[in-house]
Design an enzyme around this catalytic site. Sequence first.
Site, short mmCIF file in Angstrom:
data_model
loop_
_atom_site.label_atom_id
_atom_site.label_comp_id
_atom_site.label_asym_id
_atom_site.label_seq_id
_atom_site.Cartn_x
_atom_site.Cartn_y
_atom_site.Cartn_z
N ASP A 103 -38.63 -102.85 63.01
CA ASP A 103 -39.90 -102.63 62.31
C ASP A 103 -40.97 -103.53 62.93
OD1 ASP A 103 -41.94 -102.11 60.60
OD2 ASP A 103 -40.92 -102.73 58.77
N ASP A 109 -66.21 -89.79 68.26
CA ASP A 109 -66.91 -89.20 69.40
C ASP A 109 -66.56 -89.99 70.65
OD1 ASP A 109 -69.54 -89.22 71.24
OD2 ASP A 109 -69.42 -87.33 70.16
N ASP A 122 -66.15 -84.20 70.88
CA ASP A 122 -65.97 -84.36 69.44
C ASP A 122 -64.50 -84.24 69.08
OD1 ASP A 122 -68.73 -84.66 68.58
OD2 ASP A 122 -68.99 -82.57 69.15
N GLU A 130 -83.63 -28.12 71.18
CA GLU A 130 -82.27 -27.71 70.78
C GLU A 130 -82.02 -28.07 69.32
OE1 GLU A 130 -80.22 -26.01 72.50
OE2 GLU A 130 -80.66 -26.27 74.63
N CYS A 135 -59.47 -25.84 85.27
CA CYS A 135 -58.39 -25.56 86.20
C CYS A 135 -57.15 -26.33 85.78
CB CYS A 135 -58.79 -25.92 87.64
SG CYS A 135 -57.47 -25.69 88.83
N CYS A 154 -55.74 -28.93 88.35
CA CYS A 154 -56.52 -30.14 88.63
C CYS A 154 -56.56 -31.10 87.45
CB CYS A 154 -57.96 -29.77 89.02
SG CYS A 154 -58.06 -28.86 90.57
N ASP A 168 -45.14 -49.16 108.33
CA ASP A 168 -44.12 -50.02 107.75
C ASP A 168 -43.06 -50.35 108.81
OD1 ASP A 168 -42.63 -47.73 108.03
OD2 ASP A 168 -42.65 -47.22 105.89
#
Length: 1463
Positions: free
Chosen positions: A537, A721, A797, A1088, A1210, A1213, A1286
Amino acid sequence: MGARSSVLRGKKVDELEKIRLRPGGKKKYRLKHIVWAANELGKFGLAESLLESKEGCQKIITVLDPLVPTGSENLKSLFNTVCVIWCLHAEEKVKDTEGAKQIVQRHLVAETGTADKMPSTSRPAAPPSGRGGNYPVQQIAGNYSHVPLSPRTLNAWVKLVEEKKFGAEVVPGFQALSEGCTPYDINQMLNCVGDHQAAMQIIREIINEEAADWDVQHPIPGPLPAGQLREPRGSDIAGTTSTVEEQIQWMFRAQNPIPVGNIYRRWIQIGLQKCVRMYNPTNILDVKQGPKEPFQSYVDRFYKSLRAEQTDPAVKNWMTQTLLVQNANPDCKLVLKGLGMNPTLEEMLTACQGIGGPGQKARLMAEALKEALAPAPIPFAAAQQRRTIKCWNCGKDGHSARQCRAPRRQGCWKCGKSGHVMANCPERQAGFLRDWPMGKEASQLPRDPSPAGADTNSTPSRPSSRPAREVLAAREEAERAENETIQGGDRGLTAPRTRRDTTQRGDRGFAAPQFSLWKRPVVTAYVEGQPVEVLLDTGADDSIVAGIELGSNYSPKIVGGIGGFINTKEYKNVEIKVLNKKVKATIMTGDTPINIFGRNILTALGMSLNLPVAKVDPIKVILKPGKDGPKVRQWPLTKEKIEALKEICEKMEREGQLEEAPPTNPYNTPTFAIKKKDKNKWRMLIDFRELNKVTQEFTEIQLGIPHPAGLAKKRRITVLDIGDAYFSIPLHEDFRQYTAFTLPTVNNAEPGKRYIYKVLPQGWKGSPAIFQHTMRQVLEPFRKANPDVILVQYMDDILIASDRTDLEHDRTVLQLKELLNGLGFSTPDEKFQKDPPYKWMGYELWPTKWKLQKIQLPQKEVWTVNDIQKLVGVLNWAAQIYPGIKTKHLCRLIRGKMTLTEEVQWTELAEAELEENKIILSQEQEGCYYQEEKELEATVQKDQDNQWTYKIHQGEKILKVGKYAKIKNTHTNGVRLLAHVVQKIGKEALVIWGRIPKFHLPVERETWEQWWDNYWQVTWIPDWDFVSTPPLVRLAFNLVKDPIPGEETFYTDGSCNRQSKEGKAGYITDRGRDKVRILEQTTNQQAELEAFAMALTDSGPKANIIVDSQYVMGIVAGQPTESESKLVNQIIEEMIKKETLYVAWVPAHKGIGGNQEVDHLVSQGIRQVLFLEKIEPAQEEHEKYHSNVKELSHKFGLPKLVARQIVNTCAQCQQKGEAIHGQVDAELGTWQMDCTHLEGKIIIVAVHVASGFIEAEVIPQETGRQTALFLLKLASRWPITHLHTDNGANFTSQEVKMVAWWTGIEQSFGVPYNPQSQGVVEAMNHHLKNQISRIREQANTMETIVLMAVHCMNFKRRGGIGDMTPAERLINMITTEQEIQFLHAKNSKLKNFRVYFREGRDQLWKGPGELLWKGDGAVIVKVGTDIKIVPRRKAKIIRDYGGRREVDSSSHLEGTREDGEVA
């Protein structure tokens, strides 16, 4: 949606929406389930079009059937959905999913006779009988053949990874599933893992490293005889440049077999072990039992972490026997030690089963009360006290065994065992000595493995498979690792204090005993040879123990302790032995609740209380590549500012924050000074804008500021601070030179003094990130040592909150201050807040509440735009706790492009809004702190001005409030706004509290579900429960999805002339009615809308309206309930009156009855350009070549809306979205080449990197000869300087190298197992296959269709840079390159000429200047940094021979040389 929209039509869709997902459930199928199923089919290589027919669904069921028993939940859901679609196609009536599965089972058994029983997705199926091993390579008739991995094996691997998330079980699972596999099979397993790409990248890096090491250790041998099998390279073992047949031959050849499969498995295991350590970062040494944690939970965490440790079994065995007991809490450890040496896990679990429970707490409380209620001892009456008699036979007090009337117990009365009596019982011994080897003496560490000490278990005495020396070495290594862990992060006691400086410098070699304070530091001490357990202690002055006798040489003494005053005996010069160190000190004996060694003995032992922390090292910072530091001159300053800066710099130099810059430093940044808030002191500022531009980029570590509502409620709070925060952290030495600045002098009386920063400067962009990172490292040990303390740090802070007592809390704060001060951080007393209220981050904090600091709204006579912006900022800040704050009309004051200083004219609504806000702010509001055990709730409200407010609370206690007034669209819908409000609250709650609140929303469940069914793709919405509140949000009108039969159909249209702003609006019906209205000062969109409003007004309660304006359709489909447009509000009112309304949109007008007529009706004299006749040729072109949107728009002059509609209709596509075209940064002569396979054919593909131009053809074999012929053919057509491929055998062959040498082509290769190295050609392979699939039906042979697809891709796909096709782009690049070379050659002739010239009416000749260009009428001259255009008549061009020439020398003027040496 392509095929998805044609899966179910008409009545089948209605039937689908009646089928329940579960028997008796409320939820039913929707179209979104069909869309989801179509998306999922792609994962199994199945086409979406199979869902359109009964036969297709049956094929899908056949494929999914064997995968269902071991499949994931997604797979089972897909199977169920396909069964339901099959029943709809078969016109079978079903009520729910289970019924559909039974019907499908019955029909398939009847039709095929092979489907014995459909798999049950509700429970797992039993595994099939037979051998369960996995052997992809099998020997048949003396030959080895390859059998691909079954889907079940792959599914088991994927399921293992998904469920365990790269836990420790993944490594043995991979070993079992990949037994006997070839590299091809292992790569197949890796490719099945869709997610966890970070882990896959780690495995790829390990493979690349191991492959490189293999190539270094196994160099390529000399030339091989013909037909002999080559030796494998690293890429061959990885399976990227070898075939399955070659892998099998290497594994099973008679001489020198190479187990490439096992080698590759070992590489993968290394990578998996690395991933396991990454996904399971918890160290086994850090797994400790909490004070109230059940022992079983602790054992589960211990063994989970133990499985992730990659070490040998002996070390794991030691960890199990030592650390499991060592890291238990004190209560369990006390019980475990009573079990003796090496207890089994079952014995431990049984013994510790009740620890921490109510029973044990009751026993402890009873013992404490018994001691407290015991009568006080009478002084000098120890001789009169009698010891309580206890019976050894029955165990009861009050009589001896001779007087016991209970039946005699057999065996020993001490331990209950037979064979001996109590007098000879071995368990009756004190047990101070051990009969096993002690081993090396070590310190008593509560968490360390130590063979001696009160809190450790010794090494097991049973024989081990490893020598004792190896086990001891492993234990010593673990001790060193644990010591490093403790010294690096824990607050603890260290004794003795020798070599302290060496330890803090990082030398972890010496083993000073340390005690982690996660529990009480208790050791075994010997007082005059008598053992006693004592508490170390540091807060006690003296030492006092109980239960020992030290003789009569004492002096009586009364001491004050926790329990009051205690009568003690004080002994001096007592020999005390602690941790193998002997000292003589003063000690007291008495009736103390716990034995304590205070500071008098701890000081004699050399103990101290330490807080080890990491040293603050500077972080390396560099400039951006190719950049140099700032070189900006210092501007003049006033004498007052110079004197202030001089004083500041001298102070900073004394404190070590600045140092004088050497004269060789070429950099400079301007400095200046401003007055601080108090107007008495000066602040030095550096204009680091130029340095910030050239400094590397940083990342903000702390993304936001903490909020007080997210803090837990604590009884004590302290705020401090950090003063001069940036100036406490060192700047890296290599970067300091760039921060140089100069202090000028008045009248240049002396040279300016130059400084450089040694610490983080203010105003430099790297300071915040480095400061945040450093503070996190500094505070990390403190956070670990005090887990019950809340430590909130934002920049400089710091807030500390705890439930400790006042003394302990103040002691903790003091420790933190000492830690910061010891590292050079100052904590000024003027900013230290110990008592409430605490000023923190703009808030006022109290122990039980928080509120905003006092808010003062500015009072001004004249308001500018900047003033309004500041006012709105203050009000938005106040809105987090003050409900009802509004800024809508204030923000409208500064709409549009206005300068900051422009004066603002107030409106009545804005003035009223400001006054209302002032009234709200006059009533102070308070917020509460978060309590984790309580439910988090959010209540949403809506006011009259369409502003939403919400409060987040726990019961009646409000944590914070907020508002939402963002309206992104002019025409809004209440349910959509409510969804945005919920989204904002959900994100805010996740940031502050890490959980989603329970929402109270003003909407009915039916209203929400009706809207959500149509707009469920909107965005992320958190999960939430409906709570009944008064509904405010309603859907105003009923739009249906199908035409209303028998009702009149209106075709509307509007048009406008852009020049005259005149227009027409009208409609025509299928019953012959029509109406036209002439408009003035209008637009196409308004026309329109006007036509649509006319149709609504003139129609009945039910109507069908067809429009051709996506603008109108978008407004109507959004179901707005309010709008800023009067015309749209009129439309909303008319739509509310309708019982049902059907609105549809059609593109253009051609061929649509009614729509074409109304177009002619309103177009007369208005529209000037029509493109309708070009739609059919564009459609034919697309059906033939499948051109993209830009090509159709460019070739046929169609609007992009129409061209995109042609492409969208289509089916071929629409399997993928429209590609984003672009161009990589590459040279003109760079090409990439690769081979791909389709329908059993080999296609060789070459791509021009810069343009995307493609050359491809089918070759008979993938050999070096065929590749070389293709390369030679390519080089004869196009200029090639660089070829990238490759590492395939055909590309690395001698034939290809010979062609590359002959044609002068530089060849480079990619990285093994990394296809991104040739990403352009890999992507083009994918696009080529897609193009082939679109036009496959137009030719029979693969050779023909490949060339046709190449033509379409080169000439019919427009986009990218310049909106050109790849062929146009390549030709343009070659032409441009030739022009540049020609111009460069021509311009090079002008370099040796200089120009003298006259400007304006000035007759003086100027120059010489550098000649950049010579034209027929003028020349371009460069003079210094300026470029001038000079007429030829005012210029004289001469050749520069290196020496000075006279201007008037005629022999050097233009046109006078006979040999033509002129520009």
